[in-house]
Motif scaffolding. Structure first.
Motif, PDB file in Angstrom:
ATOM      1  N   SER A  54       0.846  -1.189   0.000  1.00 54.19           N
ATOM      2  CA  SER A  54       0.000   0.000   0.000  1.00 54.19           C
ATOM      3  C   SER A  54       0.877   1.233   0.000  1.00 54.19           C
ATOM      4  O   SER A  54       1.794   1.351   0.815  1.00 54.19           O
ATOM      5  N   ASP A  57       0.129   7.983   2.072  1.00 57.55           N
ATOM      6  CA  ASP A  57       0.274   9.436   2.030  1.00 57.55           C
ATOM      7  C   ASP A  57       0.973   9.849   3.319  1.00 57.55           C
ATOM      8  O   ASP A  57       0.432   9.675   4.410  1.00 57.55           O
ATOM      9  N   GLU A  62      -2.616   7.769   5.678  1.00 58.98           N
ATOM     10  CA  GLU A  62      -3.600   6.862   5.100  1.00 58.98           C
ATOM     11  C   GLU A  62      -3.146   6.408   3.720  1.00 58.98           C
ATOM     12  O   GLU A  62      -2.242   6.985   3.122  1.00 58.98           O
ATOM     13  N   ILE A  63      -3.801   5.375   3.196  1.00 57.05           N
ATOM     14  CA  ILE A  63      -3.484   4.877   1.864  1.00 57.05           C
ATOM     15  C   ILE A  63      -3.852   5.939   0.839  1.00 57.05           C
ATOM     16  O   ILE A  63      -4.933   6.529   0.893  1.00 57.05           O
ATOM     17  N   LEU A  65      -5.042   7.732  -2.549  1.00 54.50           N
ATOM     18  CA  LEU A  65      -6.133   7.480  -3.483  1.00 54.50           C
ATOM     19  C   LEU A  65      -5.762   8.035  -4.849  1.00 54.50           C
ATOM     20  O   LEU A  65      -5.081   9.052  -4.959  1.00 54.50           O
ATOM     21  N   ASN A  72     -12.531   6.989  -6.767  1.00 58.96           N
ATOM     22  CA  ASN A  72     -11.307   7.068  -5.984  1.00 58.96           C
ATOM     23  C   ASN A  72     -10.879   5.652  -5.612  1.00 58.96           C
ATOM     24  O   ASN A  72     -11.552   4.984  -4.841  1.00 58.96           O
ATOM     25  N   ASP A  73      -9.780   5.192  -6.177  1.00 59.86           N
ATOM     26  CA  ASP A  73      -9.260   3.860  -5.904  1.00 59.86           C
ATOM     27  C   ASP A  73      -8.047   3.958  -5.007  1.00 59.86           C
ATOM     28  O   ASP A  73      -7.192   4.833  -5.185  1.00 59.86           O
ATOM     29  N   GLU A  74      -7.959   3.041  -4.035  1.00 64.20           N
ATOM     30  CA  GLU A  74      -6.791   2.985  -3.157  1.00 64.20           C
ATOM     31  C   GLU A  74      -5.600   2.444  -3.932  1.00 64.20           C
ATOM     32  O   GLU A  74      -5.744   1.572  -4.783  1.00 64.20           O
ATOM     33  N   LYS A  76      -3.323   0.134  -3.641  1.00 60.48           N
ATOM     34  CA  LYS A  76      -3.043  -1.094  -2.910  1.00 60.48           C
ATOM     35  C   LYS A  76      -2.869  -2.201  -3.945  1.00 60.48           C
ATOM     36  O   LYS A  76      -3.705  -2.349  -4.834  1.00 60.48           O
TER      37      LYS A  76
END
Length: 107
Positions: A54, A57, A62-63, A65, A72-74, A76
């Motif tokens: 992952s 940020d 947080e992961i 995006l 909005n996709d992570e 990962k």
């Protein structure tokens, strides 16, 4: 191939702290993307949980995006090859990670 690096004599650093390695591909040379991912994992810019990677940020923790077609996709990925392929195809995100790794190395 992983190439071990050792500096035998230096006047700048202690000799015991200079051992390391880098990834060498015979067709393309040193694999900067793979080595950057390894350092980013070490500095927690990229979190590794089992086979999942992952991209974090660093400001929010947080992961990250990414916006794809309004969604909005992570960021990962399952497996290191998927992450490496993504970073090779998305130069902007790779440059962001590279700058964060270089900043950590300077500290």
């Amino acid at each position: 191939n992983l190439i071990d690096v050792a500096i035998i004599k230096t006047k700048v650093f202690n000799p015991d702290r200079l051992n390391g390695y880098y990834t060498l591909k015979y067709e393309t040379g040193v694999d900067i993307v793979s080595d950057t991912v390894e350092l980013a994992c070490f500095y927690d810019i990229i979190q590794k949980a089992g086979s999942w990677y992952s991209i974090i940020d660093t400001e929010t923790g947080e992961i990250m995006l990414i916006t794809n077609a309004g969604n909005n996709d992570e960021l990962k990925f399952q497996g290191k090859p998927a992450l490496l392929e993504f970073l090779r195809n998305n130069e902007e995100i790779f440059n962001l990670i590279y700058k964060q790794v270089m900043k950590k190395l300077e500290e």
